[in-house]
Motif scaffolding. Structure first.
Motif, PDB file in Angstrom:
ATOM      1  N   LEU A   1       0.813  -1.208   0.000  1.00  0.00           N
ATOM      2  CA  LEU A   1       0.000   0.000   0.000  1.00  0.00           C
ATOM      3  C   LEU A   1       0.854   1.269   0.000  1.00  0.00           C
ATOM      4  CD1 LEU A   1      -2.735  -0.960   2.623  1.00  0.00           C
ATOM      5  CD2 LEU A   1      -2.912  -1.030   0.127  1.00  0.00           C
ATOM      6  N   SER A   2       2.064   1.181   0.517  1.00  0.00           N
ATOM      7  CA  SER A   2       2.907   2.376   0.630  1.00  0.00           C
ATOM      8  C   SER A   2       3.184   3.000  -0.741  1.00  0.00           C
ATOM      9  CB  SER A   2       4.207   2.053   1.356  1.00  0.00           C
ATOM     10  OG  SER A   2       4.963   1.121   0.624  1.00  0.00           O
ATOM     11  N   TYR A   3       3.240   2.197  -1.780  1.00  0.00           N
ATOM     12  CA  TYR A   3       3.461   2.712  -3.134  1.00  0.00           C
ATOM     13  C   TYR A   3       2.294   3.602  -3.581  1.00  0.00           C
ATOM     14  CZ  TYR A   3       4.194   2.864  -8.152  1.00  0.00           C
ATOM     15  OH  TYR A   3       4.365   3.289  -9.444  1.00  0.00           O
ATOM     16  N   PHE A   4       1.098   3.341  -3.056  1.00  0.00           N
ATOM     17  CA  PHE A   4      -0.108   4.065  -3.464  1.00  0.00           C
ATOM     18  C   PHE A   4      -0.527   5.114  -2.423  1.00  0.00           C
ATOM     19  CE2 PHE A   4      -0.351  -0.322  -5.074  1.00  0.00           C
ATOM     20  CZ  PHE A   4      -0.271  -0.062  -6.429  1.00  0.00           C
ATOM     21  N   ALA A   5       0.378   5.541  -1.574  1.00  0.00           N
ATOM     22  CA  ALA A   5       0.055   6.426  -0.448  1.00  0.00           C
ATOM     23  C   ALA A   5      -0.600   7.735  -0.869  1.00  0.00           C
ATOM     24  CB  ALA A   5       1.313   6.703   0.370  1.00  0.00           C
ATOM     25  N   ASP A   6      -0.296   8.237  -2.062  1.00  0.00           N
ATOM     26  CA  ASP A   6      -0.861   9.520  -2.484  1.00  0.00           C
ATOM     27  C   ASP A   6      -2.086   9.364  -3.394  1.00  0.00           C
ATOM     28  OD1 ASP A   6       0.594   8.456  -4.581  1.00  0.00           O
ATOM     29  OD2 ASP A   6       1.364  10.388  -5.261  1.00  0.00           O
ATOM     30  N   TYR A   7      -2.669   8.202  -3.412  1.00  0.00           N
ATOM     31  CA  TYR A   7      -3.855   7.976  -4.242  1.00  0.00           C
ATOM     32  C   TYR A   7      -5.086   8.586  -3.590  1.00  0.00           C
ATOM     33  CZ  TYR A   7      -1.705   5.107  -7.823  1.00  0.00           C
ATOM     34  OH  TYR A   7      -0.965   4.669  -8.892  1.00  0.00           O
ATOM     35  N   ASP A   8      -6.007   9.083  -4.429  1.00  0.00           N
ATOM     36  CA  ASP A   8      -7.193   9.805  -3.959  1.00  0.00           C
ATOM     37  C   ASP A   8      -8.413   8.930  -3.762  1.00  0.00           C
ATOM     38  OD1 ASP A   8      -5.829  12.311  -4.393  1.00  0.00           O
ATOM     39  OD2 ASP A   8      -6.223  12.041  -6.533  1.00  0.00           O
ATOM     40  N   LEU A   9      -8.496   7.849  -4.507  1.00  0.00           N
ATOM     41  CA  LEU A   9      -9.733   7.072  -4.561  1.00  0.00           C
ATOM     42  C   LEU A   9      -9.434   5.580  -4.577  1.00  0.00           C
ATOM     43  CD1 LEU A   9     -12.852   6.978  -5.046  1.00  0.00           C
ATOM     44  CD2 LEU A   9     -12.346   7.013  -7.487  1.00  0.00           C
ATOM     45  N   ILE A  10     -10.183   4.861  -3.776  1.00  0.00           N
ATOM     46  CA  ILE A  10     -10.112   3.396  -3.768  1.00  0.00           C
ATOM     47  C   ILE A  10     -11.460   2.863  -4.222  1.00  0.00           C
ATOM     48  CG2 ILE A  10      -9.903   1.331  -2.339  1.00  0.00           C
ATOM     49  CD1 ILE A  10      -8.048   2.959  -0.546  1.00  0.00           C
ATOM     50  N   ILE A  11     -11.431   1.980  -5.180  1.00  0.00           N
ATOM     51  CA  ILE A  11     -12.623   1.247  -5.605  1.00  0.00           C
ATOM     52  C   ILE A  11     -12.491  -0.127  -4.969  1.00  0.00           C
ATOM     53  CG2 ILE A  11     -13.950   0.319  -7.538  1.00  0.00           C
ATOM     54  CD1 ILE A  11     -13.772   3.345  -7.685  1.00  0.00           C
ATOM     55  N   GLY A  12     -13.344  -0.434  -4.007  1.00  0.00           N
ATOM     56  CA  GLY A  12     -13.268  -1.697  -3.290  1.00  0.00           C
ATOM     57  C   GLY A  12     -14.358  -2.657  -3.717  1.00  0.00           C
ATOM     58  N   ILE A  13     -13.978  -3.915  -3.894  1.00  0.00           N
ATOM     59  CA  ILE A  13     -14.944  -4.944  -4.273  1.00  0.00           C
ATOM     60  C   ILE A  13     -14.670  -6.199  -3.451  1.00  0.00           C
ATOM     61  CG2 ILE A  13     -15.917  -6.333  -6.143  1.00  0.00           C
ATOM     62  CD1 ILE A  13     -14.725  -4.259  -8.092  1.00  0.00           C
ATOM     63  N   PRO A  14     -15.582  -6.533  -2.530  1.00  0.00           N
ATOM     64  CA  PRO A  14     -15.456  -7.812  -1.824  1.00  0.00           C
ATOM     65  C   PRO A  14     -15.975  -8.913  -2.754  1.00  0.00           C
ATOM     66  CG  PRO A  14     -17.385  -6.627  -1.059  1.00  0.00           C
ATOM     67  CD  PRO A  14     -16.704  -5.742  -2.063  1.00  0.00           C
ATOM     68  N   PHE A  15     -15.338 -10.073  -2.743  1.00  0.00           N
ATOM     69  CA  PHE A  15     -15.787 -11.127  -3.651  1.00  0.00           C
ATOM     70  C   PHE A  15     -15.640 -12.500  -3.010  1.00  0.00           C
ATOM     71  CE2 PHE A  15     -11.272 -10.798  -4.552  1.00  0.00           C
ATOM     72  CZ  PHE A  15     -10.863 -12.102  -4.758  1.00  0.00           C
ATOM     73  N   SER A  16     -16.368 -13.436  -3.596  1.00  0.00           N
ATOM     74  CA  SER A  16     -16.179 -14.848  -3.243  1.00  0.00           C
ATOM     75  C   SER A  16     -15.977 -15.592  -4.561  1.00  0.00           C
ATOM     76  CB  SER A  16     -17.325 -15.388  -2.387  1.00  0.00           C
ATOM     77  OG  SER A  16     -18.561 -15.146  -3.002  1.00  0.00           O
ATOM     78  N   ASP A  17     -16.936 -16.361  -5.001  1.00  0.00           N
ATOM     79  CA  ASP A  17     -16.774 -17.124  -6.252  1.00  0.00           C
ATOM     80  C   ASP A  17     -17.600 -16.521  -7.384  1.00  0.00           C
ATOM     81  OD1 ASP A  17     -15.017 -18.976  -5.117  1.00  0.00           O
ATOM     82  OD2 ASP A  17     -16.679 -20.110  -4.270  1.00  0.00           O
ATOM     83  N   GLU A  18     -17.528 -15.202  -7.553  1.00  0.00           N
ATOM     84  CA  GLU A  18     -18.321 -14.520  -8.580  1.00  0.00           C
ATOM     85  C   GLU A  18     -17.504 -14.244  -9.833  1.00  0.00           C
ATOM     86  OE1 GLU A  18     -20.063 -12.804  -4.643  1.00  0.00           O
ATOM     87  OE2 GLU A  18     -18.056 -12.745  -5.456  1.00  0.00           O
TER      88      GLU A  18
END
Length: 184
Positions: free
Chosen positions: A26-43
Protein backbone atom coordinates in the motif's frame (compact mmCIF):
# COMPACT_ATOMS: atom_id res chain seq x y z
CA UNK A 1 -17.50 -17.17 27.70
CA UNK A 2 -13.71 -17.60 27.68
CA UNK A 3 -13.94 -19.69 24.49
CA UNK A 4 -15.84 -16.91 22.70
CA UNK A 5 -13.40 -14.29 23.93
CA UNK A 6 -10.41 -16.32 22.73
CA UNK A 7 -12.01 -16.79 19.31
CA UNK A 8 -12.66 -13.06 19.10
CA UNK A 9 -9.03 -12.28 19.95
CA UNK A 10 -7.84 -14.80 17.35
CA UNK A 11 -10.10 -13.29 14.70
CA UNK A 12 -8.79 -9.80 15.45
CA UNK A 13 -5.20 -11.02 15.45
CA UNK A 14 -5.68 -12.83 12.12
CA UNK A 15 -7.30 -9.75 10.60
CA UNK A 16 -4.54 -7.43 11.84
CA UNK A 17 -1.88 -9.86 10.63
CA UNK A 18 -3.37 -9.95 7.12
CA UNK A 19 -3.62 -6.15 6.93
CA UNK A 20 -0.01 -5.81 8.08
CA UNK A 21 1.02 -8.38 5.46
CA UNK A 22 -0.35 -6.22 2.62
CA UNK A 23 0.63 -2.85 4.19
CA UNK A 24 4.01 -2.66 2.39
CA UNK A 25 2.29 -2.89 -1.02
CA UNK A 26 0.00 0.00 0.00
CA UNK A 27 2.91 2.38 0.63
CA UNK A 28 3.46 2.71 -3.13
CA UNK A 29 -0.11 4.06 -3.46
CA UNK A 30 0.05 6.43 -0.45
CA UNK A 31 -0.86 9.52 -2.48
CA UNK A 32 -3.86 7.98 -4.24
CA UNK A 33 -7.19 9.81 -3.96
CA UNK A 34 -9.73 7.07 -4.56
CA UNK A 35 -10.11 3.40 -3.77
CA UNK A 36 -12.62 1.25 -5.61
CA UNK A 37 -13.27 -1.70 -3.29
CA UNK A 38 -14.94 -4.94 -4.27
CA UNK A 39 -15.46 -7.81 -1.82
CA UNK A 40 -15.79 -11.13 -3.65
CA UNK A 41 -16.18 -14.85 -3.24
CA UNK A 42 -16.77 -17.12 -6.25
CA UNK A 43 -18.32 -14.52 -8.58
CA UNK A 44 -15.84 -15.00 -11.42
CA UNK A 45 -18.47 -14.66 -14.17
CA UNK A 46 -19.69 -11.27 -12.96
CA UNK A 47 -16.52 -9.88 -11.35
CA UNK A 48 -14.32 -9.90 -14.46
CA UNK A 49 -16.73 -7.84 -16.62
CA UNK A 50 -17.33 -5.46 -13.69
CA UNK A 51 -13.60 -4.89 -13.22
CA UNK A 52 -13.15 -4.28 -16.95
CA UNK A 53 -16.03 -1.81 -16.89
CA UNK A 54 -14.62 0.03 -13.86
CA UNK A 55 -11.19 0.17 -15.48
CA UNK A 56 -12.71 1.65 -18.63
CA UNK A 57 -14.84 4.24 -16.79
CA UNK A 58 -11.92 5.34 -14.61
CA UNK A 59 -9.93 6.22 -17.74
CA UNK A 60 -12.05 9.38 -18.01
CA UNK A 61 -11.34 10.46 -14.42
CA UNK A 62 -8.04 12.16 -15.09
CA UNK A 63 -6.57 14.07 -12.16
CA UNK A 64 -7.51 11.51 -9.53
CA UNK A 65 -5.31 8.58 -8.75
CA UNK A 66 -7.41 5.45 -8.37
CA UNK A 67 -6.59 2.08 -6.86
CA UNK A 68 -8.80 -0.97 -7.29
CA UNK A 69 -8.83 -3.23 -4.22
CA UNK A 70 -10.45 -6.67 -4.38
CA UNK A 71 -10.67 -8.72 -1.17
CA UNK A 72 -11.95 -12.25 -1.37
CA UNK A 73 -12.96 -15.22 0.71
CA UNK A 74 -10.42 -18.01 1.11
CA UNK A 75 -12.41 -20.26 -1.25
CA UNK A 76 -12.07 -17.89 -4.20
CA UNK A 77 -8.57 -18.82 -5.40
CA UNK A 78 -9.72 -19.30 -9.02
CA UNK A 79 -11.45 -15.93 -9.02
CA UNK A 80 -8.31 -14.31 -7.61
CA UNK A 81 -6.20 -15.84 -10.38
CA UNK A 82 -8.61 -14.62 -13.05
CA UNK A 83 -8.44 -11.06 -11.64
CA UNK A 84 -4.65 -11.17 -11.76
CA UNK A 85 -4.76 -12.26 -15.41
CA UNK A 86 -7.10 -9.45 -16.54
CA UNK A 87 -4.44 -6.88 -17.46
CA UNK A 88 -6.27 -3.86 -16.05
CA UNK A 89 -4.91 -0.39 -16.90
CA UNK A 90 -5.39 0.90 -13.36
CA UNK A 91 -3.29 -0.31 -10.46
CA UNK A 92 -4.97 -2.99 -8.41
CA UNK A 93 -4.37 -5.05 -5.31
CA UNK A 94 -6.19 -8.29 -4.70
CA UNK A 95 -5.86 -10.85 -1.97
CA UNK A 96 -7.75 -13.55 -0.10
CA UNK A 97 -8.54 -13.57 3.59
CA UNK A 98 -7.63 -16.61 5.71
CA UNK A 99 -10.39 -19.21 6.05
CA UNK A 100 -11.02 -18.36 9.71
CA UNK A 101 -12.00 -14.79 8.87
CA UNK A 102 -13.43 -15.24 5.37
CA UNK A 103 -16.73 -13.70 4.44
CA UNK A 104 -18.21 -10.61 2.84
CA UNK A 105 -18.29 -8.67 6.11
CA UNK A 106 -14.60 -9.16 6.81
CA UNK A 107 -13.75 -8.40 3.18
CA UNK A 108 -15.60 -5.10 3.46
CA UNK A 109 -13.87 -4.41 6.76
CA UNK A 110 -10.46 -5.02 5.13
CA UNK A 111 -11.32 -2.59 2.32
CA UNK A 112 -12.45 0.01 4.87
CA UNK A 113 -9.20 -0.46 6.81
CA UNK A 114 -7.17 0.05 3.63
CA UNK A 115 -9.13 3.20 2.81
CA UNK A 116 -8.56 4.51 6.31
CA UNK A 117 -4.81 3.82 6.20
CA UNK A 118 -4.51 5.54 2.83
CA UNK A 119 -6.81 8.42 3.81
CA UNK A 120 -8.51 8.09 0.43
CA UNK A 121 -12.12 8.32 -0.70
CA UNK A 122 -13.66 4.88 -0.95
CA UNK A 123 -16.33 3.43 -3.22
CA UNK A 124 -17.60 -0.08 -2.50
CA UNK A 125 -19.15 -2.07 -5.30
CA UNK A 126 -20.96 -5.37 -5.34
CA UNK A 127 -19.43 -7.88 -7.76
CA UNK A 128 -22.93 -8.51 -9.13
CA UNK A 129 -23.71 -4.95 -10.30
CA UNK A 130 -25.48 -4.78 -13.62
CA UNK A 131 -26.85 -2.19 -16.02
CA UNK A 132 -29.31 -2.58 -18.86
CA UNK A 133 -26.26 -3.37 -21.04
CA UNK A 134 -25.13 -6.18 -18.77
CA UNK A 135 -22.64 -6.37 -15.94
CA UNK A 136 -20.67 -3.22 -15.25
CA UNK A 137 -20.95 0.39 -14.17
CA UNK A 138 -22.06 3.52 -15.94
CA UNK A 139 -20.14 6.83 -16.06
CA UNK A 140 -23.05 8.62 -14.39
CA UNK A 141 -23.03 6.17 -11.44
CA UNK A 142 -19.42 6.96 -10.67
CA UNK A 143 -19.95 10.69 -11.01
CA UNK A 144 -23.08 10.53 -8.84
CA UNK A 145 -21.12 8.82 -6.08
CA UNK A 146 -17.93 10.88 -6.30
CA UNK A 147 -19.33 14.41 -6.65
CA UNK A 148 -20.96 14.54 -3.18
CA UNK A 149 -17.86 13.09 -1.49
CA UNK A 150 -15.68 15.73 -3.12
CA UNK A 151 -18.08 18.34 -1.75
CA UNK A 152 -19.46 18.70 1.77
CA UNK A 153 -20.47 15.06 2.36
CA UNK A 154 -18.54 12.27 4.06
CA UNK A 155 -20.83 9.40 3.09
CA UNK A 156 -22.84 8.58 -0.01
CA UNK A 157 -25.08 5.52 -0.24
CA UNK A 158 -26.02 4.30 -3.69
CA UNK A 159 -29.12 2.30 -4.33
CA UNK A 160 -28.98 -0.80 -6.46
CA UNK A 161 -32.51 -1.68 -7.55
CA UNK A 162 -33.26 -5.38 -7.73
CA UNK A 163 -36.33 -7.50 -7.96
CA UNK A 164 -38.04 -7.84 -4.59
CA UNK A 165 -37.93 -11.64 -4.72
CA UNK A 166 -34.16 -11.70 -5.23
CA UNK A 167 -33.20 -9.12 -2.63
CA UNK A 168 -36.08 -9.32 -0.17
CA UNK A 169 -33.84 -9.12 2.92
CA UNK A 170 -32.86 -5.56 1.99
CA UNK A 171 -36.49 -4.50 1.86
CA UNK A 172 -37.60 -6.35 4.97
CA UNK A 173 -34.63 -5.74 7.29
CA UNK A 174 -31.95 -3.38 5.99
CA UNK A 175 -34.23 -0.62 4.73
CA UNK A 176 -36.16 -0.27 8.03
CA UNK A 177 -32.88 -0.18 10.00
CA UNK A 178 -31.41 2.51 7.76
CA UNK A 179 -34.62 4.51 7.95
CA UNK A 180 -34.72 4.24 11.75
CA UNK A 181 -31.13 5.35 12.26
CA UNK A 182 -30.69 7.84 9.41
CA UNK A 183 -34.23 9.04 8.68
CA UNK A 184 -34.25 8.07 5.01
Amino acid sequence: MTHLLNNNINVEALFDEKIEEIAPSLSYFADYDLIIGIPFSDEDDSLKPLLQSIDEVLQSWIGRRQLIVCVGSSSARETLESIQELGLQHPHIEFLLPEEISGRGMSIRAILEIGDRMEADLLLFSPNMATEKGIGIDDSWLEGLLTPIQGPYDLVLGSLRRYLGIDSIAHMMAAPFLETFYGS
